[in-house]
Design a protein around this motif. Structure first.
Motif, PDB file in Angstrom:
ATOM      1  N   LYS A  98      66.883 -15.219 -38.393  1.00 54.44           N
ATOM      2  CA  LYS A  98      66.066 -16.291 -37.793  1.00 54.44           C
ATOM      3  C   LYS A  98      65.638 -15.961 -36.362  1.00 54.44           C
ATOM      4  CE  LYS A  98      68.097 -20.034 -40.477  1.00 54.44           C
ATOM      5  NZ  LYS A  98      68.860 -21.286 -40.404  1.00 54.44           N
ATOM      6  N   TRP A  99      66.270 -14.916 -35.779  1.00 49.03           N
ATOM      7  CA  TRP A  99      65.970 -14.557 -34.390  1.00 49.03           C
ATOM      8  C   TRP A  99      64.537 -14.048 -34.266  1.00 49.03           C
ATOM      9  CZ3 TRP A  99      68.081 -15.523 -29.850  1.00 49.03           C
ATOM     10  CH2 TRP A  99      67.637 -14.810 -28.732  1.00 49.03           C
ATOM     11  N   LYS A 100      63.824 -14.557 -33.272  1.00 43.89           N
ATOM     12  CA  LYS A 100      62.444 -14.142 -32.970  1.00 43.89           C
ATOM     13  C   LYS A 100      62.469 -13.311 -31.687  1.00 43.89           C
ATOM     14  CE  LYS A 100      60.763 -16.844 -36.184  1.00 43.89           C
ATOM     15  NZ  LYS A 100      60.797 -16.342 -37.508  1.00 43.89           N
ATOM     16  N   GLU A 101      62.260 -12.007 -31.817  1.00 45.86           N
ATOM     17  CA  GLU A 101      62.295 -11.113 -30.654  1.00 45.86           C
ATOM     18  C   GLU A 101      61.065 -11.358 -29.778  1.00 45.86           C
ATOM     19  OE1 GLU A 101      63.749  -9.071 -27.950  1.00 45.86           O
ATOM     20  OE2 GLU A 101      64.913  -9.114 -29.806  1.00 45.86           O
ATOM     21  N   SER A 102      61.305 -11.558 -28.480  1.00 49.20           N
ATOM     22  CA  SER A 102      60.190 -11.818 -27.573  1.00 49.20           C
ATOM     23  C   SER A 102      60.316 -11.074 -26.255  1.00 49.20           C
ATOM     24  CB  SER A 102      60.096 -13.320 -27.272  1.00 49.20           C
ATOM     25  OG  SER A 102      61.225 -13.734 -26.520  1.00 49.20           O
ATOM     26  N   ASP A 103      61.490 -10.562 -25.911  1.00 48.50           N
ATOM     27  CA  ASP A 103      61.799  -9.928 -24.637  1.00 48.50           C
ATOM     28  C   ASP A 103      61.849 -10.935 -23.492  1.00 48.50           C
ATOM     29  OD1 ASP A 103      62.616  -7.607 -23.231  1.00 48.50           O
ATOM     30  OD2 ASP A 103      60.627  -7.429 -22.340  1.00 48.50           O
ATOM     31  N   LEU A 104      61.666 -12.237 -23.781  1.00 54.91           N
ATOM     32  CA  LEU A 104      61.791 -13.249 -22.736  1.00 54.91           C
ATOM     33  C   LEU A 104      63.249 -13.395 -22.349  1.00 54.91           C
ATOM     34  CD1 LEU A 104      59.361 -16.027 -24.027  1.00 54.91           C
ATOM     35  CD2 LEU A 104      58.994 -14.450 -22.120  1.00 54.91           C
ATOM     36  N   VAL A 105      63.489 -13.642 -21.072  1.00 52.99           N
ATOM     37  CA  VAL A 105      64.847 -13.819 -20.582  1.00 52.99           C
ATOM     38  C   VAL A 105      65.397 -15.167 -21.042  1.00 52.99           C
ATOM     39  CG1 VAL A 105      66.263 -14.061 -18.495  1.00 52.99           C
ATOM     40  CG2 VAL A 105      64.479 -12.298 -18.601  1.00 52.99           C
ATOM     41  N   PHE A 106      64.578 -16.187 -20.969  1.00 52.76           N
ATOM     42  CA  PHE A 106      65.037 -17.530 -21.314  1.00 52.76           C
ATOM     43  C   PHE A 106      64.358 -17.990 -22.599  1.00 52.76           C
ATOM     44  CE2 PHE A 106      65.397 -17.097 -16.700  1.00 52.76           C
ATOM     45  CZ  PHE A 106      66.774 -17.153 -16.614  1.00 52.76           C
ATOM     46  N   THR A 107      65.166 -18.168 -23.631  1.00 47.77           N
ATOM     47  CA  THR A 107      64.667 -18.543 -24.951  1.00 47.77           C
ATOM     48  C   THR A 107      65.546 -19.636 -25.541  1.00 47.77           C
ATOM     49  OG1 THR A 107      66.069 -16.884 -26.015  1.00 47.77           O
ATOM     50  CG2 THR A 107      63.834 -16.185 -25.398  1.00 47.77           C
ATOM     51  N   THR A 108      65.095 -20.154 -26.664  1.00 44.22           N
ATOM     52  CA  THR A 108      65.929 -21.069 -27.429  1.00 44.22           C
ATOM     53  C   THR A 108      67.014 -20.268 -28.133  1.00 44.22           C
ATOM     54  OG1 THR A 108      64.650 -20.857 -29.457  1.00 44.22           O
ATOM     55  CG2 THR A 108      63.910 -22.544 -27.859  1.00 44.22           C
ATOM     56  N   ARG A 109      67.868 -20.934 -28.852  1.00 38.08           N
ATOM     57  CA  ARG A 109      68.955 -20.229 -29.557  1.00 38.08           C
ATOM     58  C   ARG A 109      68.451 -19.337 -30.684  1.00 38.08           C
ATOM     59  NH1 ARG A 109      70.368 -25.747 -31.001  1.00 38.08           N
ATOM     60  NH2 ARG A 109      69.378 -26.199 -32.992  1.00 38.08           N
ATOM     61  N   ASN A 110      67.167 -19.485 -31.051  1.00 39.72           N
ATOM     62  CA  ASN A 110      66.569 -18.621 -32.073  1.00 39.72           C
ATOM     63  C   ASN A 110      65.630 -17.574 -31.495  1.00 39.72           C
ATOM     64  OD1 ASN A 110      67.870 -19.797 -34.304  1.00 39.72           O
ATOM     65  ND2 ASN A 110      66.400 -21.482 -34.298  1.00 39.72           N
ATOM     66  N   GLY A 111      65.571 -17.486 -30.172  1.00 40.44           N
ATOM     67  CA  GLY A 111      64.746 -16.468 -29.535  1.00 40.44           C
ATOM     68  C   GLY A 111      63.324 -16.887 -29.250  1.00 40.44           C
ATOM     69  N   THR A 112      62.959 -18.098 -29.582  1.00 40.58           N
ATOM     70  CA  THR A 112      61.595 -18.557 -29.323  1.00 40.58           C
ATOM     71  C   THR A 112      61.465 -19.011 -27.869  1.00 40.58           C
ATOM     72  OG1 THR A 112      62.147 -20.776 -30.115  1.00 40.58           O
ATOM     73  CG2 THR A 112      61.184 -19.240 -31.723  1.00 40.58           C
ATOM     74  N   PRO A 113      60.253 -19.023 -27.341  1.00 36.99           N
ATOM     75  CA  PRO A 113      60.067 -19.460 -25.955  1.00 36.99           C
ATOM     76  C   PRO A 113      60.498 -20.920 -25.772  1.00 36.99           C
ATOM     77  CG  PRO A 113      58.084 -18.384 -26.780  1.00 36.99           C
ATOM     78  CD  PRO A 113      58.998 -18.582 -27.955  1.00 36.99           C
ATOM     79  N   ILE A 114      61.001 -21.218 -24.586  1.00 39.58           N
ATOM     80  CA  ILE A 114      61.359 -22.596 -24.243  1.00 39.58           C
ATOM     81  C   ILE A 114      60.083 -23.336 -23.886  1.00 39.58           C
ATOM     82  CG2 ILE A 114      62.576 -24.062 -22.573  1.00 39.58           C
ATOM     83  CD1 ILE A 114      64.674 -21.814 -22.343  1.00 39.58           C
ATOM     84  N   GLU A 115      59.904 -24.494 -24.464  1.00 40.30           N
ATOM     85  CA  GLU A 115      58.741 -25.328 -24.154  1.00 40.30           C
ATOM     86  C   GLU A 115      58.813 -25.782 -22.700  1.00 40.30           C
ATOM     87  OE1 GLU A 115      55.987 -26.486 -25.601  1.00 40.30           O
ATOM     88  OE2 GLU A 115      56.325 -25.397 -27.465  1.00 40.30           O
TER      89      GLU A 115
END
Length: 195
Positions: A98-115
């Motif tokens: 379920k992990w979404k790789e983004s290279d963002l430092v701050f993400t949700t628990r699934n790797g998606t960007p934080i709104e």
């Protein structure tokens, strides 16, 4: 620094990193690991994550040439980012496919960007829980500038830290701050934190 960074507002590294780093919320959320050098204790702030007309955009955005220059990281920020790295690694393992790789430092628990709106709401909750004045994330930059002025940091140095394009912008803050009153407030804050 702002009251929320001096007063513990929880263990969320995005607040420590962003607020002590005097960044805007979109810059915190847009920070990618390839822009962080923990060993060299520096960071490059050149991206933002914003919602525009309903679309979440991660874009290369700098207002001035100085915006792309590296900035030194404070020890607290380094500690927070190292903690974030470990937390994110654990979240990646737990999320599995379920992990979404983004290279963002701050993400949700699934790797998606934080709104961005969720980041702002969470910041307000953290301020309320810490019992400090509720301010917008964006206002932490002004508070940082005010405290730099109160600490007698040279305006050119503050300009670099805040990444202002013109010294007049920095001086607008410096001329609004009554130094003796601010010093007394900082002394009271220091006494309460050491008490």
């Amino acid at each position: 620094m702002t009251v929320p960074e001096i007063t513990p507002i929880g263990h969320e590294p995005e607040y420590h990193t962003g607020n002590i780093g005097h960044w805007e919320g979109g810059e915190v959320l847009g920070l990618a690991w390839d822009r962080v050098d923990l060993g060299g204790e520096q960071v490059w702030i050149s991206r933002q994550l914003n919602r525009v007309r309903g679309e979440l955009l991660h874009r290369e955005t700098t207002k001035t040439d100085d915006s792309t220059a590296s900035l030194p990281l404070l020890g607290l920020c380094i500690t927070a980012l190292k903690h974030r790295q470990r937390t994110q690694d654990d979240a990646c393992k737990a999320a599995g496919t379920k992990w979404k790789e983004s290279d963002l430092v701050f993400t949700t628990r699934n790797g998606t960007p934080i709104e961005p709106r969720n980041f702002n709401r969470s910041f307000e909750v953290q301020c309320r829980n810490a019992g400090v004045l509720r301010i917008r994330v964006h206002d932490t930059r002004h508070t940082c500038a005010s405290l730099l002025a109160a600490l007698d940091v040279h305006p050119r140095v503050a300009m670099r830290i805040l990444r202002h394009s013109q010294i007049s912008m920095t001086m607008d803050v410096y001329t609004q701050i009554p130094s003796p009153e601010t010093r007394k407030a900082l002394d009271r804050l220091n006494a309460s934190l050491n008490g």
